[in-house]
Design an enzyme around this catalytic site. Structure first.
Site, short mmCIF file in Angstrom:
data_model
loop_
_atom_site.label_atom_id
_atom_site.label_comp_id
_atom_site.label_asym_id
_atom_site.label_seq_id
_atom_site.Cartn_x
_atom_site.Cartn_y
_atom_site.Cartn_z
N TYR A 104 -1.87 6.70 4.20
CA TYR A 104 -2.33 6.82 5.59
C TYR A 104 -2.40 8.25 6.10
O TYR A 104 -2.26 8.49 7.30
CB TYR A 104 -1.44 5.94 6.50
CG TYR A 104 -1.39 4.51 6.04
CD1 TYR A 104 -2.51 3.70 6.11
CD2 TYR A 104 -0.24 3.98 5.46
CE1 TYR A 104 -2.49 2.39 5.65
CE2 TYR A 104 -0.21 2.67 4.99
CZ TYR A 104 -1.33 1.89 5.09
OH TYR A 104 -1.32 0.60 4.62
N CYS B 38 -6.17 21.83 19.01
CA CYS B 38 -6.08 22.07 20.45
C CYS B 38 -5.53 20.85 21.14
O CYS B 38 -6.25 20.12 21.84
CB CYS B 38 -7.46 22.38 21.00
SG CYS B 38 -8.13 23.80 20.19
N GLU B 39 -4.24 20.60 20.91
CA GLU B 39 -3.62 19.37 21.39
C GLU B 39 -2.12 19.57 21.24
O GLU B 39 -1.65 19.90 20.15
CB GLU B 39 -4.14 18.25 20.48
CG GLU B 39 -3.39 16.95 20.50
CD GLU B 39 -3.61 16.17 21.78
OE1 GLU B 39 -4.77 16.07 22.21
OE2 GLU B 39 -2.61 15.71 22.36
N TYR C 220 2.27 7.28 15.57
CA TYR C 220 3.38 6.32 15.47
C TYR C 220 4.74 6.96 15.67
O TYR C 220 5.75 6.32 15.38
CB TYR C 220 3.43 5.68 14.07
CG TYR C 220 2.15 5.13 13.54
CD1 TYR C 220 1.50 4.06 14.17
CD2 TYR C 220 1.59 5.63 12.37
CE1 TYR C 220 0.34 3.53 13.64
CE2 TYR C 220 0.42 5.11 11.83
CZ TYR C 220 -0.20 4.06 12.47
OH TYR C 220 -1.34 3.54 11.94
N GLY D 230 0.87 -1.19 0.00
CA GLY D 230 0.00 0.00 0.00
C GLY D 230 0.89 1.22 0.00
O GLY D 230 1.06 1.92 -1.01
N ARG D 231 1.54 1.44 1.14
CA ARG D 231 2.45 2.57 1.31
C ARG D 231 3.49 2.66 0.19
O ARG D 231 3.78 3.75 -0.31
CB ARG D 231 3.16 2.40 2.64
CG ARG D 231 4.08 3.52 3.05
CD ARG D 231 4.96 3.06 4.22
NE ARG D 231 4.23 2.28 5.18
CZ ARG D 231 3.62 2.78 6.25
NH1 ARG D 231 3.72 4.06 6.52
NH2 ARG D 231 2.96 2.00 7.07
C1 LIG Z 1 -2.03 -2.70 5.96
C2 LIG Z 1 -1.96 -3.95 5.20
C3 LIG Z 1 -1.26 -3.97 3.98
C4 LIG Z 1 -0.52 -2.79 3.43
O1 LIG Z 1 0.52 -2.37 4.25
P1 LIG Z 1 1.56 -1.27 3.72
O2 LIG Z 1 2.44 -1.02 4.88
O3 LIG Z 1 0.78 -0.07 3.32
O4 LIG Z 1 2.26 -1.88 2.55
C5 LIG Z 1 -1.26 -5.15 3.26
N1 LIG Z 1 -1.92 -6.25 3.71
C6 LIG Z 1 -2.60 -6.25 4.87
C7 LIG Z 1 -3.30 -7.46 5.29
C8 LIG Z 1 -2.64 -5.11 5.65
O5 LIG Z 1 -3.31 -5.13 6.81
#
Ligand SMILES: *Cc1c(COP(=O)(O)O)cnc(C)c1O
Length: 463
Positions: free
Chosen positions: A421, A391-392, A364, A322-323
């Site tokens: 994210y 406000c934090e 994080y 994803g990232r």
């Molecule tokens: C969050 C997640 C991903 C993606 O993670 P990245 O760090 O964004 O690559 C892939 N598979 C599962 C099951 C996840 O929970």
């Protein structure tokens, strides 16, 4: 991550001991291509541009704060992942990192598959035309309605996360007269973060079914018996922002061991394994992520070796970045507001957004970079903390960074690598209006998620 201490003058003496930040870069005007998306450049007049459009024009047209997503970079990253894994493996983009209709169309066009983990992510994917068979459905607590919707739509796989869910999905599939392809998510006893991983026997977390104690083997036993399910593989996801392949090595080995046990017990060779996502990206110049082709090569070597040793046919591999796909493609553009020097400490630079558009620093302790992008400056570097307007006191966007000492209200600064994210975790804290995502490509910019309006917010408030 260990960071070198900053060799600055006595002004910074008190914080030197903390050592959280690197030395100031030799040239604050230069852009490290590692953390900026590929079409980001500094133009001759000193402004930063993306996709050929200068940030002052972007700010004027779309306002700040806003996320600007480099579409060419996104597509190039999709292609790099697809090419690296080739025909014998499947790349699933993890939609939770950032999902919108435009993103789904790009993924479709570039030949990627898509992971979703809620009914509404599924609805977005289907609405934007992703073929259901290219969608995987995740989650530790999928509702019956969500499962029904996924099975009805014909998603390519449901990743089963518990004993109860094995029964639930099988039951719903049978009711609908279908056989649902499914994976079982196992926890392999590997916790991986950035440069370290820990291998343990037991995992204290909500996801998956433990390999330890024969639980995963029992889950396979049950799933193989149920009519409504076609068990096609084993899934493992070990963490996030990982640079070291050693965690994947342990995970793959343990998953393959399970495949061998399943073959020995049931005479069945499950044809697929999914090794999850979690590959790291460069948030600062200190991070050195791996290229997709290196990752593909490493994973396929590990799996082939382990399968040879176990006398198994190598399964088809899936990965779920994803990232690593969307993270580097976007930056957040902010306008500088109040600047507050704290003598002997650092200078607090407030921007017009904050934890509502980037919660990762508060959540994080994430590290980010920042640059002055509306002009260049020859002023001395100044140690700053970029904070939001909420406000934090934990409302921090960039904990430690350097910006030029002549920074002034009205300047535009940008935080790179905010594609993953950030918008997807954005909130309305303090009734903040969530910023737009603007896709920029070849000299044109187009809103793909519009800015929230006061009207949007008030419409929900029906008291
Ligand atoms: C969050 C997640 C991903 C993606 O993670 P990245 O760090 O964004 O690559 C892939 N598979 C599962 C099951 C996840 O929970």
């Amino acid at each position: 991550m260990s960071r070198s201490a900053h060799p600055a003058g006595p002004r910074h003496a008190d914080v030197l001991t903390e050592g959280h930040y690197s030395a100031p870069p030799a040239d604050l005007n230069s852009l490290d291509q590692k953390v900026w998306s590929r079409t980001v450049t500094r133009t001759e007049d000193g402004e930063v541009a993306v996709g050929g459009i200068e940030v002052s024009r972007l700010a004027e047209e779309f306002g700040t704060p806003a996320y600007f997503l480099d579409e060419a970079d996104f597509r190039a990253r999709c292609r790099a992942w697809a090419d690296a894994f080739g025909r014998d493996a499947d790349v699933f983009y993890a939609g939770k990192a950032f999902l919108s209709r435009a993103v789904v169309r790009w993924l479709h066009e570039e030949g990627l598959n898509l992971d979703v983990c809620s009914g509404t992510e599924l609805a977005t994917a289907l609405d934007a035309g992703m073929p259901a068979e290219r969608i995987a459905f995740h989650g530790n607590n999928k509702s019956e309605a969500e499962i029904r919707r996924a099975v009805e739509a014909g998603v390519g796989r449901i990743v089963l996360d518990s004993f109860q869910e094995i029964v639930r999905v099988a039951h719903i599939a049978r009711e609908l007269g279908k056989v649902q392809k499914a994976f079982i998510r196992v926890t392999v006893g590997v916790e991986a973060h950035t440069h370290e991983f820990i291998a343990t026997a037991h995992e204290d977390q909500k996801f998956g079914i433990a390999l330890a104690g024969g639980q995963a083997a029992e889950a396979v036993r049950r799933a193989l018996k149920l009519d409504g399910l076609e068990l096609t593989g084993i899934h493992s996801h070990i963490g996030s922002q990982i640079f070291d392949m050693a965690g994947f090595e342990v995970s793959a080995r343990r998953v393959v061991q399970l495949l061998a046990e399943v073959r020995d017990e049931h005479g069945v060779e499950l044809p697929e394994i999914d090794l999850g996502g979690g590959l790291g990206i460069a948030y600062t110049s200190d991070d050195d992520p791996r290229e997709p082709h290196e990752i593909a090569k490493a994973l396929s070597e590990i799996v082939t070796r382990e399968c040879d040793a176990a006398g198994l046919r190598a399964p088809r591999i899936s990965v779920e970045p994803g990232r690593a796909i969307v993270g580097p493609t976007a930056f957040t553009l902010y306008e500088v507001g109040t600047i507050k020097p704290l003598e002997g400490l650092r200078t607090y630079v407030s921007v017009d957004g904050g934890m509502s558009d980037n919660i990762r620093t508060a959540l994080y302790d994430a590290e980010y970079s920042v640059a002055l992008v509306s002009r260049t400056s020859d002023a001395e570097p100044m140690l700053v903390r970029v904070v939001g307007k909420h406000c934090e006191s934990g409302d921090i966007v960039v904990s430690d960074a350097f910006l030029p000492a002549d920074l002034a209200p009205g300047d535009l600064i940008a935080v790179p690598a905010t594609g993953a994210y950030c918008r997807s975790m954005a909130s309305n804290y303090n009734h903040a209006l969530r910023p737009p995502v603007v896709a920029v490509r070849d000299g044109s910019a187009r809103v793909i998620v519009r800015r929230e309006t006061e009207e949007d917010l008030l419409r929900l408030d029906v008291g």
